[in-house]
Design an enzyme around this catalytic site. Structure first.
Site: not given
Length: 526
Positions: A75, A83, A145, A175-176, A188, A260
């Site tokens: 990701d 990351r 984002r 995405k998404h 989340h 996801d």
């Protein structure tokens, strides 16, 4: 060539093939290597798995020693979600900064260079870009984002990003789907609901995905959101109407559909991960992403066994599971043979170049222009008004400008302030994360503002905020600072929805390390 372990039947191999699990540690555990030998075809990497580019390259080589065509996913959006550089902050600005510049060739170049670095470390599938149109400014999880709130802008930059990333030999996962921008709920934590008519969804949310498909996006990631206009009963990840009817049928997409993270509360808290995974594959998903929170062999076995049992009871057609596994293997073949970009010759500074271009600098009336504003020559006090980081961003990645300012103006001091206690946290020149518990009362902000004033003393204040418009306590803290010290410089590192204020206001359109560097250069007059 990859040799599968004997004794693993086709059904079990297919069930393993559609999983994209994570793990803990910076080397592959024995259980993961064993599952690769039994049919697992994908592995997801997170910040906890990465210490350096050299270590990451060794890790991916370890995985490929067990299965040479393994999909290694990450990701890595750049910007706030990184990351690869989780402990330092990203060398690339995120989507919102690229959208602010609105140069599609620059977006393509940034994505290509990011892809080149991923490929050099052995990563061949990136869960990016975010094609969400950030139509709700309250959005707690998309924000910077997204390329922006304009549909056409988001569409053209999504296509450019996909093209640039895949030209480096790394598969894009757009995405998404069908769009997570028009929500004030983070999936989340709960199940978001988007209540807009189907024609609005088609014209606004779906346009960037059409552009990504036209650009050849190898994968698309589903969103855990309920869209009643498309399916009133099931979230997109579990909806056959959305994944098969809309994405496959109406939009003509034939690539890999990835879910996801299944342990996100929108699914785990409503259906459970086993039931959710079965429903997702039945709906048309090809790969089950899990491992951000659940990252052990027991999770893999639970999902594998749930899929096998669903086939044997007739709940999940065997042909559907086989089709999903086929698509995973097809992408693995593409990724293992895709042309890798050559070694870097000039692109190492493209991220900083983009971050500089993304700045919006506003000078208070009567104080001149950005070109004539007098830069700081003495080290300031940096007051970081810090909200809780969302899970996608994580709280381990540093952000802000103090670490950059200390290089340009040695002696810079910083304090971190939150709504929870309104007190400075003693520390060196580094902006960290604090907890605010989503508090928004003015009293907390006033307390934070007064604490910042006391900590700053006579130094010039640089106030750093992130999405001021979403955090009333943050706005109240700024009120206190600016009333007492109107010469305060304000740096907004989130979505610049609130009106510019301060003697100098710098909107970076993101909190990547290079965004902080670009803002620090303006403050120091470089």
């Amino acid at each position: 060539m990859t040799t599968l372990a004997s004794g693993t039947d086709t059904l079990t191999r297919d069930a393993l093939t559609v999983l994209q699990p994570g793990f803990t540690g910076t080397t592959a555990p024995d259980w993961l290597l064993r599952r690769l030998g039994e049919g697992l075809a994908s592995v997801g990497l997170f910040g906890r798995n990465i210490a350096s580019s050299g270590q990451l390259a060794a890790l991916t080589a370890q995985l490929r020693a067990e299965r040479d065509d393994v999909l290694v996913a990450i990701d890595e959006e750049g910007g706030d979600v990184t990351r690869l550089e989780v402990r330092t902050g990203s060398s690339f600005p995120g989507n919102h900064a690229l959208g602010a510049v609105d140069d599609v060739e620059l977006t393509r170049e940034v994505a290509h260079e990011l892809g080149r670095r991923l490929a050099a470390c052995g990563v061949n599938l990136n869960w990016a870009p975010s094609a969400d149109v950030n139509s709700d400014p309250r959005n707690p999880v998309i924000g910077v984002r997204s390329f922006g709130a304009d549909t056409d802008l988001a569409a053209r930059h999504t296509a450019a990003y996909v093209t640039g990333l895949q030209s480096a030999g790394v598969a894009a996962c757009t995405k998404h789907f069908p769009g997570h921008g028009d929500t004030a709920v983070d999936s989340h934590h709960a199940l978001p609901r988007i209540d807009v008519p189907e024609d609005v969804l088609s014209d606004r949310e779906l346009a960037p995905f059409r552009a990504a498909i036209a650009a050849g996006s190898r994968a698309v990631m589903s969103a855990h959101i309920l869209v009643p206009a498309l399916d009133p009963d099931r979230p997109a990840t579990l909806s056959r109407r959305i994944l098969t009817g809309l994405l496959r049928g109406d939009l003509g997409y034939d690539g890999l559909i990835v879910t996801d993270g299944m342990e996100m509360r929108a699914i785990a808290g409503t259906y459970g991960i086993e039931r959710g995974s079965v429903l997702a594959v039945a709906a048309g998903a090809d790969a089950i992403c899990v491992g951000g929170g659940l990252s052990d062999d027991a999770t893999v076995r639970r999902l594998r066994d749930a899929l096998v049992a669903a086939v044997r009871t007739g709940e999940l057609p065997e042909e559907r599971l086989a089709e999903a596994a086929h698509r995973v293997r097809a992408l693995a073949r593409w990724a293992s043979t895709a042309n890798r970009a050559p070694e870097d010759t000039h692109g190492s500074e493209i991220g900083l170049h983009a971050a500089r271009r993304a700045l919006t600098v506003t000078v208070a009336p009567g104080l001149g222009t950005p070109q004539t504003f007098e830069p700081l020559t003495e080290p300031p006090y940096v007051a970081a008004l810090t909200p809780v980081a969302n899970i996608a961003v994580g709280d381990e990645t540093p952000w802000g400008i103090a670490a950059e300012l200390v290089h340009l103006l040695p002696g810079t001091v910083t304090g971190t302030f939150s709504a929870e206690d309104g007190k400075a946290e003693d520390g060196k020149a580094q902006d960290g994360a604090a907890q605010d518990g989503n508090a928004s009362d003015a009293g907390a902000g006033e307390s934070a503002g007064r604490a910042a004033l006391q900590a700053a003393g006579p130094r010039r204040i640089v106030a750093v905020v992130r999405d001021e418009h979403r955090h009333p306590w943050m706005a109240s803290a700024l009120d206190i600072l600016l009333a007492a010290r109107p010469d305060t410089i304000v740096v907004e590192m989130g979505v610049p929805q609130a009106a510019p204020r301060g003697a100098l206001h710098i909107a970076t359109h993101g909190a990547a390390r290079v965004c902080g560097r670009a803002a620090a250069e303006v403050i120091a007059g470089l």
